[in-house]
Structures are given as structure tokens and as C-alpha cells.
Design a protein around this motif. Structure first.
Motif, PDB file in Angstrom:
ATOM      1  N   LEU A  72      32.254  18.259  -8.413  1.00 44.69           N
ATOM      2  CA  LEU A  72      32.365  17.044  -9.223  1.00 44.69           C
ATOM      3  C   LEU A  72      31.022  16.614  -9.807  1.00 44.69           C
ATOM      4  O   LEU A  72      30.976  15.893 -10.805  1.00 44.69           O
ATOM      5  CB  LEU A  72      32.932  15.903  -8.369  1.00 44.69           C
ATOM      6  CG  LEU A  72      34.418  16.002  -8.017  1.00 44.69           C
ATOM      7  CD1 LEU A  72      34.767  15.053  -6.893  1.00 44.69           C
ATOM      8  CD2 LEU A  72      35.284  15.711  -9.249  1.00 44.69           C
ATOM      9  N   GLY A  73      29.931  17.045  -9.171  1.00 40.74           N
ATOM     10  CA  GLY A  73      28.601  16.647  -9.622  1.00 40.74           C
ATOM     11  C   GLY A  73      27.962  15.585  -8.752  1.00 40.74           C
ATOM     12  O   GLY A  73      26.882  15.081  -9.067  1.00 40.74           O
ATOM     13  N   ILE A  74      28.624  15.221  -7.656  1.00 39.05           N
ATOM     14  CA  ILE A  74      28.085  14.227  -6.727  1.00 39.05           C
ATOM     15  C   ILE A  74      27.065  14.910  -5.825  1.00 39.05           C
ATOM     16  O   ILE A  74      27.383  15.894  -5.148  1.00 39.05           O
ATOM     17  CB  ILE A  74      29.219  13.605  -5.888  1.00 39.05           C
ATOM     18  CG1 ILE A  74      30.172  12.821  -6.804  1.00 39.05           C
ATOM     19  CG2 ILE A  74      28.663  12.712  -4.792  1.00 39.05           C
ATOM     20  CD1 ILE A  74      31.407  12.282  -6.100  1.00 39.05           C
ATOM     21  N   ASP A  75      25.829  14.402  -5.823  1.00 30.82           N
ATOM     22  CA  ASP A  75      24.779  15.008  -5.012  1.00 30.82           C
ATOM     23  C   ASP A  75      24.294  14.029  -3.956  1.00 30.82           C
ATOM     24  O   ASP A  75      24.765  12.903  -3.857  1.00 30.82           O
ATOM     25  CB  ASP A  75      23.623  15.510  -5.892  1.00 30.82           C
ATOM     26  CG  ASP A  75      22.945  14.391  -6.671  1.00 30.82           C
ATOM     27  OD1 ASP A  75      23.378  13.223  -6.554  1.00 30.82           O
ATOM     28  OD2 ASP A  75      21.985  14.682  -7.408  1.00 30.82           O
ATOM     29  N   TRP A  76      23.339  14.459  -3.133  1.00 31.48           N
ATOM     30  CA  TRP A  76      22.813  13.637  -2.046  1.00 31.48           C
ATOM     31  C   TRP A  76      21.364  14.023  -1.803  1.00 31.48           C
ATOM     32  O   TRP A  76      20.888  15.071  -2.241  1.00 31.48           O
ATOM     33  CB  TRP A  76      23.663  13.803  -0.781  1.00 31.48           C
ATOM     34  CG  TRP A  76      23.947  15.228  -0.414  1.00 31.48           C
ATOM     35  CD1 TRP A  76      23.230  16.046   0.401  1.00 31.48           C
ATOM     36  CD2 TRP A  76      25.060  16.024  -0.884  1.00 31.48           C
ATOM     37  NE1 TRP A  76      23.807  17.291   0.480  1.00 31.48           N
ATOM     38  CE2 TRP A  76      24.938  17.303  -0.298  1.00 31.48           C
ATOM     39  CE3 TRP A  76      26.151  15.762  -1.739  1.00 31.48           C
ATOM     40  CZ2 TRP A  76      25.851  18.321  -0.545  1.00 31.48           C
ATOM     41  CZ3 TRP A  76      27.052  16.794  -1.984  1.00 31.48           C
ATOM     42  CH2 TRP A  76      26.907  18.051  -1.388  1.00 31.48           C
ATOM     43  N   ASP A  77      20.672  13.157  -1.089  1.00 36.89           N
ATOM     44  CA  ASP A  77      19.239  13.336  -0.860  1.00 36.89           C
ATOM     45  C   ASP A  77      18.904  13.812   0.540  1.00 36.89           C
ATOM     46  O   ASP A  77      17.786  14.278   0.793  1.00 36.89           O
ATOM     47  CB  ASP A  77      18.514  12.006  -1.125  1.00 36.89           C
ATOM     48  CG  ASP A  77      18.818  11.460  -2.498  1.00 36.89           C
ATOM     49  OD1 ASP A  77      18.440  12.108  -3.483  1.00 36.89           O
ATOM     50  OD2 ASP A  77      19.453  10.381  -2.592  1.00 36.89           O
TER      51      ASP A  77
END
Length: 315
Positions: free
Chosen positions: A63-68
């Protein structure tokens, strides 16, 4: 820097309701400059499905949801939960409970109050006064419960507004550890949020009644101020119940296999989230346009028309 978390439980593939909450959470984070932690909440042993965690991570990335930061898995290290339980036991805040489910149900049937999703525990095993113990142990086959005070607890939700709820009257003394020695959801999320520096919680409003329990644990464990809470309306089926298998196949992976583009899934969620036009959007475009103040107050109903729109441009 503020921090939030995406915290899926790998009990199956993500459906459109899950993704709507995660996407709004992610958009608020990117707008506000918050860091995003990905935490896999995999303590619910019997319901956890093999490979589901990998599938959830893959769906979010598609979906394009990323995280750090992360992914972090709760089952990778149980020591922080055990330390919290030990601390609560030594202070007399928790007690062992050997009640069977049928006993709890029998007591709850005669109780004047209760949560619609949980049986209220009326205190059959509760000591008359707090009883400090040498520590917590999972070895004796008992569940453990937190002593809950009488009266209402008050907090302010960033979307739902001021709240006044009584944990004592809804669920009573609640579980912090199961008979199998597994930390409960309520305990685990508080321990994890505190140690991972999470101070912005965005989640579905089905967890609104969990908030007083979690604030109580913050207080009893002396973890400092609780997070800022934002509870979002759920996506439901035509029957008004939370979106699930009974409403057909609403898994994002199923639409992906049908050739639906991620931008189309995001576009549907955008139309549920206060953006006027129903059109394909990237997650970055969604984040740029999203405004929490415009999010509809009512729960969203997933319809056959929504399903048809998703599949309209599939190839």
C-alpha cells in the motif's frame, strides 16, 4: 519526537477496516512529524496464524505505508511483561484468580452492569484488602487480575472528546495474565508503548473502553503520563457489526490478487475519511489531503457498491 505505532495482530490477513485505521494513523504521523513503530502483537497464541505476520507486513508495504522502527514482535522477549507483573504482585495490585469461565458467566448474569463484549468479573477471588506477594509466578495455573477502584475515570480523546467511564462497572478486575502465563493484551500494550516511547495512540473506537484500564496500568506501574488517545469510528458491514468474514471477503490481499491497484484501495478509504472525491490516490496524496476534523463521526458501512468500485478498474 512524538511516536505512534502500527500494531497489527497476525490472526489473519488485513481487511479494509484494519487498513483504514492504519492509513489514518500513518497519515497523522507523517503530517505531525511523528515516528512510526511497527509492532506485531503476537501474544494471542491460539489465534495467531503462521505466516500471517509476514503477510501483514507485505500488505502494508504494498500500500505504501512505511515505518521508522521495527518490526518488533512481542513474543521475542517476554521479560518486560514478567517484570511488570512481578512489580504489581509485590505491591499487592494483582491477585491470582482460579475461576472458571462458567463461574464468571454465572456471576456476571446476576450483575447489574457489564461490557457488551466482555463478562464483568464480580470479584469472586479478590482478597478483602491488597495482599503484597513475593512476586508473580505463572506456574500455579492461576490467572492474575488487577484490583480496579470504584468510580469513574476521566480522559480526553482527540476525536471522541471528553470521556467518563467506569472500569469497575464494565469489566471489573481485569486480566493481566492468563492461566497459561501469557501476558494479557491490556498489560502488554502498556508495557510496550511505555518502553518504545509511544505517546500517540490512534486506533478503532472498539478499544475506547480499554483506555481507562490502560491508564490505570500506567499509574500502577509508575510509567509516567499516558499517551494521547485518538479513537476512530470502525468500518462495519451492512448489519452494523465490525467488518469480518461474515461480510464476505474484504481482505486487501484478495483485491490485490484480483488486480486492484493500491491507489484504488487508498481512494476508497479516502472517500470514507472525509475526502470528497472517490478517486485513486497514493498514500502520500492521502496524507497531504487528510484532515481529522473532516473525518465522519459515524461508523462507515462497507457496501456492495464499494466492492464494485474497487473491482471496476482491476486487470
Amino acid at each position: 519526537m512524538p511516536r505512534t505505532r502500527l500494531a497489527p495482530s497476525p490472526t489473519g490477513a488485513l481487511h479494509l477496516g484494519n487498513v483504514r485505521t492504519f492509513l489514518v494513523n500513518w497519515a497523522m504521523a507523517r503530517q505531525g512529524g511523528w515516528e512510526v513503530v511497527l509492532r506485531i502483537e503476537d501474544l494471542d497464541g491460539p489465534r495467531i496464524k503462521e505466516q500471517a505476520a509476514r503477510g501483514v507486513i507485505d500488505t502494508l508495504a504494498w500500500l505504501g505505508i512505511d515505518w521508522d522502527d521495527g518490526p518488533h514482535y512481542q513474543t521475542a522477549d517476554l521479560a518486560p511483561y514478567h517484570a511488570a507483573l512481578d512489580r504489581l504482585a509485590k505491591r499487592g495490585e494483582i491477585y491470582p484468580c482460579r475461576c472458571s469461565r462458567s463461574q464468571i458467566a454465572e456471576d456476571a448474569a446476576s450483575a447489574p452492569h457489564g461490557d457488551q463484549h466482555e463478562l464483568r468479573y464480580t470479584g469472586r477471588c479478590r482478597p478483602a484488602s491488597p495482599a503484597p506477594l513475593d512476586g508473580w509466578s505463572p506456574a500455579d495455573g492461576a490467572a492474575w487480575r488487577l484490583r480496579v477502584p470504584e468510580g469513574k475515570q476521566h480522559f480526553v480523546d482527540q476525536f471522541c472528546g471528553p470521556q467518563s467511564l467506569s472500569t469497575d462497572q464494565t469489566v471489573g478486575d481485569f486480566l493481566v495474565s492468563t492461566k497459561a502465563g501469557t501476558p494479557s493484551y491490556q498489560l502488554a500494550v502498556v508495557v510496550d508503548d511505555a518502553r518504545q516511547g509511544v505517546d500517540q495512540i490512534v486506533r478503532g473506537d472498539d478499544l475506547l473502553t480499554s483506555t481507562p484500564r490502560q491508564e490505570l496500568l500506567y499509574e500502577r506501574l509508575e510509567l509516567g503520563p499516558p499517551p494521547t488517545w485518538t479513537h476512530l469510528p470502525l468500518v462495519v458491514g451492512p448489519d452494523g457489526r465490525r467488518l469480518a468474514k461474515r461480510h464476505g471477503d474484504t481482505r486487501v490481499d484478495s483485491y490485490r490478487q484480483e488486480g486492484v491497484r493500491p491507489e484504488r484501495v487508498v481512494g476508497l478509504i479516502a472517500s470514507w475519511s472525509g475526502l470528497a472525491m472517490r478517486e485513486e490516490l497514493s498514500v502520500a496524496e492521502f496524507a497531504a489531503a487528510f484532515d481529522l476534523a473532516r473525518l465522519p463521526r459515524d461508523r462507515v458501512t462497507f457496501t456492495a457498491e464499494d466492492d464494485a468500485w474497487l473491482l471496476e478498474q482491476s486487470s
